[in-house]
Write a protein that holds these residues in place. Structure first.
Motif, PDB file in Angstrom:
ATOM      1  N   SER A   1       0.871  -1.244  -0.018  1.00  0.00           N
ATOM      2  CA  SER A   1       0.210  -0.018  -0.024  1.00  0.00           C
ATOM      3  C   SER A   1       0.973   1.141   0.067  1.00  0.00           C
ATOM      4  O   SER A   1       2.168   1.166   0.277  1.00  0.00           O
ATOM      5  CB  SER A   1      -0.972   0.022   1.091  1.00  0.00           C
ATOM      6  OG  SER A   1      -0.288   0.202   2.373  1.00  0.00           O
ATOM      7  N   CYS A   2       0.144   2.150  -0.490  1.00  0.00           N
ATOM      8  CA  CYS A   2       1.057   3.482  -0.494  1.00  0.00           C
ATOM      9  C   CYS A   2       1.479   4.043   0.950  1.00  0.00           C
ATOM     10  O   CYS A   2       2.545   4.587   1.223  1.00  0.00           O
ATOM     11  CB  CYS A   2      -0.042   4.664  -1.154  1.00  0.00           C
ATOM     12  SG  CYS A   2       0.948   6.334  -1.251  1.00  0.00           S
ATOM     13  N   GLU A   3       0.406   3.756   1.944  1.00  0.00           N
ATOM     14  CA  GLU A   3       0.755   4.052   3.187  1.00  0.00           C
ATOM     15  C   GLU A   3       2.007   3.596   3.791  1.00  0.00           C
ATOM     16  O   GLU A   3       2.704   4.116   4.641  1.00  0.00           O
ATOM     17  CB  GLU A   3      -0.386   3.946   4.050  1.00  0.00           C
ATOM     18  CG  GLU A   3      -1.526   4.901   3.947  1.00  0.00           C
ATOM     19  CD  GLU A   3      -2.484   4.565   2.739  1.00  0.00           C
ATOM     20  OE1 GLU A   3      -2.371   3.341   2.415  1.00  0.00           O
ATOM     21  OE2 GLU A   3      -3.286   5.156   2.605  1.00  0.00           O
ATOM     22  N   PHE A   4       1.989   2.178   3.475  1.00  0.00           N
ATOM     23  CA  PHE A   4       3.229   1.563   4.192  1.00  0.00           C
ATOM     24  C   PHE A   4       4.425   2.185   3.541  1.00  0.00           C
ATOM     25  O   PHE A   4       5.486   2.299   4.040  1.00  0.00           O
ATOM     26  CB  PHE A   4       2.969   0.028   3.666  1.00  0.00           C
ATOM     27  CG  PHE A   4       4.278  -0.829   3.959  1.00  0.00           C
ATOM     28  CD1 PHE A   4       4.400  -1.108   5.525  1.00  0.00           C
ATOM     29  CD2 PHE A   4       4.978  -1.321   3.177  1.00  0.00           C
ATOM     30  CE1 PHE A   4       5.443  -1.928   5.748  1.00  0.00           C
ATOM     31  CE2 PHE A   4       5.953  -2.073   3.501  1.00  0.00           C
ATOM     32  CZ  PHE A   4       6.486  -2.559   4.766  1.00  0.00           C
ATOM     33  N   LEU A   5       4.640   2.356   2.051  1.00  0.00           N
ATOM     34  CA  LEU A   5       5.773   2.773   1.521  1.00  0.00           C
ATOM     35  C   LEU A   5       6.022   4.146   2.114  1.00  0.00           C
ATOM     36  O   LEU A   5       7.325   4.488   2.384  1.00  0.00           O
ATOM     37  CB  LEU A   5       5.511   2.871   0.050  1.00  0.00           C
ATOM     38  CG  LEU A   5       5.185   1.672  -0.597  1.00  0.00           C
ATOM     39  CD1 LEU A   5       5.202   1.795  -2.127  1.00  0.00           C
ATOM     40  CD2 LEU A   5       6.548   0.546  -0.327  1.00  0.00           C
ATOM     41  N   ILE A   6       5.155   4.998   2.325  1.00  0.00           N
ATOM     42  CA  ILE A   6       5.537   6.496   2.728  1.00  0.00           C
ATOM     43  C   ILE A   6       6.013   6.308   4.172  1.00  0.00           C
ATOM     44  O   ILE A   6       6.807   6.967   4.576  1.00  0.00           O
ATOM     45  CB  ILE A   6       4.304   7.006   2.958  1.00  0.00           C
ATOM     46  CG1 ILE A   6       3.799   7.439   1.170  1.00  0.00           C
ATOM     47  CG2 ILE A   6       4.532   8.389   3.666  1.00  0.00           C
ATOM     48  CD1 ILE A   6       2.693   8.309   1.091  1.00  0.00           C
ATOM     49  N   CYS A   7       5.359   5.300   5.049  1.00  0.00           N
ATOM     50  CA  CYS A   7       5.825   5.018   6.238  1.00  0.00           C
ATOM     51  C   CYS A   7       7.432   4.433   6.335  1.00  0.00           C
ATOM     52  O   CYS A   7       8.352   4.894   7.154  1.00  0.00           O
ATOM     53  CB  CYS A   7       5.151   3.955   7.022  1.00  0.00           C
ATOM     54  SG  CYS A   7       5.354   4.072   8.759  1.00  0.00           S
ATOM     55  N   VAL A   8       7.726   3.595   5.566  1.00  0.00           N
ATOM     56  CA  VAL A   8       8.929   2.951   5.511  1.00  0.00           C
ATOM     57  C   VAL A   8       9.986   4.224   5.215  1.00  0.00           C
ATOM     58  O   VAL A   8      11.057   4.487   5.671  1.00  0.00           O
ATOM     59  CB  VAL A   8       9.194   2.000   4.253  1.00  0.00           C
ATOM     60  CG1 VAL A   8      10.587   1.696   3.997  1.00  0.00           C
ATOM     61  CG2 VAL A   8       8.414   0.848   4.875  1.00  0.00           C
ATOM     62  N   VAL A   9       9.624   5.218   4.145  1.00  0.00           N
ATOM     63  CA  VAL A   9      10.525   6.178   3.714  1.00  0.00           C
ATOM     64  C   VAL A   9      10.926   7.051   4.780  1.00  0.00           C
ATOM     65  O   VAL A   9      11.974   7.566   5.109  1.00  0.00           O
ATOM     66  CB  VAL A   9      10.045   6.886   2.340  1.00  0.00           C
ATOM     67  CG1 VAL A   9      10.993   7.977   1.990  1.00  0.00           C
ATOM     68  CG2 VAL A   9      10.198   5.884   1.329  1.00  0.00           C
ATOM     69  N   LEU A  10       9.639   7.560   5.442  1.00  0.00           N
ATOM     70  CA  LEU A  10       9.726   8.450   6.618  1.00  0.00           C
ATOM     71  C   LEU A  10      10.565   7.847   7.867  1.00  0.00           C
ATOM     72  O   LEU A  10      11.383   8.686   8.505  1.00  0.00           O
ATOM     73  CB  LEU A  10       8.271   8.839   7.101  1.00  0.00           C
ATOM     74  CG  LEU A  10       7.646  10.006   6.102  1.00  0.00           C
ATOM     75  CD1 LEU A  10       6.436  10.196   6.435  1.00  0.00           C
ATOM     76  CD2 LEU A  10       8.477  11.104   6.120  1.00  0.00           C
ATOM     77  N   GLY A  47      13.748   9.378   9.418  1.00  0.00           N
ATOM     78  CA  GLY A  47      13.957   9.736  10.994  1.00  0.00           C
ATOM     79  C   GLY A  47      12.855   9.270  11.526  1.00  0.00           C
ATOM     80  O   GLY A  47      11.654   9.030  11.070  1.00  0.00           O
ATOM     81  N   TYR A  48      13.292   8.652  12.878  1.00  0.00           N
ATOM     82  CA  TYR A  48      12.396   7.724  13.408  1.00  0.00           C
ATOM     83  C   TYR A  48      11.116   8.480  13.628  1.00  0.00           C
ATOM     84  O   TYR A  48       9.858   7.832  13.746  1.00  0.00           O
ATOM     85  CB  TYR A  48      12.980   7.092  14.494  1.00  0.00           C
ATOM     86  CG  TYR A  48      12.335   6.098  15.391  1.00  0.00           C
ATOM     87  CD1 TYR A  48      12.224   4.845  14.895  1.00  0.00           C
ATOM     88  CD2 TYR A  48      11.809   6.464  16.693  1.00  0.00           C
ATOM     89  CE1 TYR A  48      11.535   3.978  15.546  1.00  0.00           C
ATOM     90  CE2 TYR A  48      11.318   5.549  17.613  1.00  0.00           C
ATOM     91  CZ  TYR A  48      10.998   4.264  16.921  1.00  0.00           C
ATOM     92  OH  TYR A  48      10.530   3.232  17.607  1.00  0.00           O
ATOM     93  N   VAL A  49      11.084   9.678  14.410  1.00  0.00           N
ATOM     94  CA  VAL A  49       9.964  10.275  14.672  1.00  0.00           C
ATOM     95  C   VAL A  49       8.944  10.636  13.672  1.00  0.00           C
ATOM     96  O   VAL A  49       7.764  10.285  13.699  1.00  0.00           O
ATOM     97  CB  VAL A  49      10.312  11.648  15.553  1.00  0.00           C
ATOM     98  CG1 VAL A  49       9.256  12.395  16.027  1.00  0.00           C
ATOM     99  CG2 VAL A  49      11.155  11.083  16.673  1.00  0.00           C
ATOM    100  N   PRO A  50       9.344  11.109  12.571  1.00  0.00           N
ATOM    101  CA  PRO A  50       8.517  11.146  11.417  1.00  0.00           C
ATOM    102  C   PRO A  50       7.708  10.000  10.857  1.00  0.00           C
ATOM    103  O   PRO A  50       6.628   9.977  10.772  1.00  0.00           O
ATOM    104  CB  PRO A  50       9.145  11.834  10.249  1.00  0.00           C
ATOM    105  CG  PRO A  50      10.343  12.460  10.737  1.00  0.00           C
ATOM    106  CD  PRO A  50      10.582  11.518  12.033  1.00  0.00           C
ATOM    107  N   GLY A  51       8.303   9.065  11.217  1.00  0.00           N
ATOM    108  CA  GLY A  51       7.809   7.536  10.909  1.00  0.00           C
ATOM    109  C   GLY A  51       6.794   7.194  11.774  1.00  0.00           C
ATOM    110  O   GLY A  51       5.639   6.822  11.466  1.00  0.00           O
ATOM    111  N   ILE A  52       6.906   7.589  13.216  1.00  0.00           N
ATOM    112  CA  ILE A  52       5.994   7.365  14.065  1.00  0.00           C
ATOM    113  C   ILE A  52       4.858   8.088  14.261  1.00  0.00           C
ATOM    114  O   ILE A  52       3.588   7.697  14.112  1.00  0.00           O
ATOM    115  CB  ILE A  52       6.507   7.423  15.525  1.00  0.00           C
ATOM    116  CG1 ILE A  52       7.736   6.426  15.891  1.00  0.00           C
ATOM    117  CG2 ILE A  52       5.594   7.620  16.652  1.00  0.00           C
ATOM    118  CD1 ILE A  52       8.208   6.790  17.026  1.00  0.00           C
TER     119      ILE A  52
END
Length: 72
Positions: A30-39, A43-48
């Motif tokens: 999914s697009c959400e998963f890929l965006i989360c991996v990149v973020l 940086g760990y905090v933007p990913g969270i």
């Protein structure tokens, strides 16, 4: 719709490993998963932050939304 316990566990996973929480909610392609991996890689905090947003705000899959609103 997901139960409160499922959402709580997904948010807990999103705090520990952000892409894992999004994976359980949306799947791996999914697009959400890929965006989360990149973020998370940037940086760990933007990913969270994005993982919690993807689980709580964008958590309801489209199929359930369409079935709920199209069928009277």
């Amino acid at each position: 719709m997901a139960s409160r316990c499922e959402i709580f566990l997904e948010i807990l996973l999103a705090i520990l490993v952000p892409p894992l929480g999004v994976f359980f909610r949306n799947g791996c392609c999914s697009c959400e998963f890929l965006i989360c991996v990149v973020l998370t890689l940037l940086g760990y905090v933007p990913g969270i932050i994005y993982a919690i947003y993807a689980i709580v705000v964008r958590g309801e899959p489209e199929d359930e939304y369409l079935q709920q609103h199209l069928n009277p």
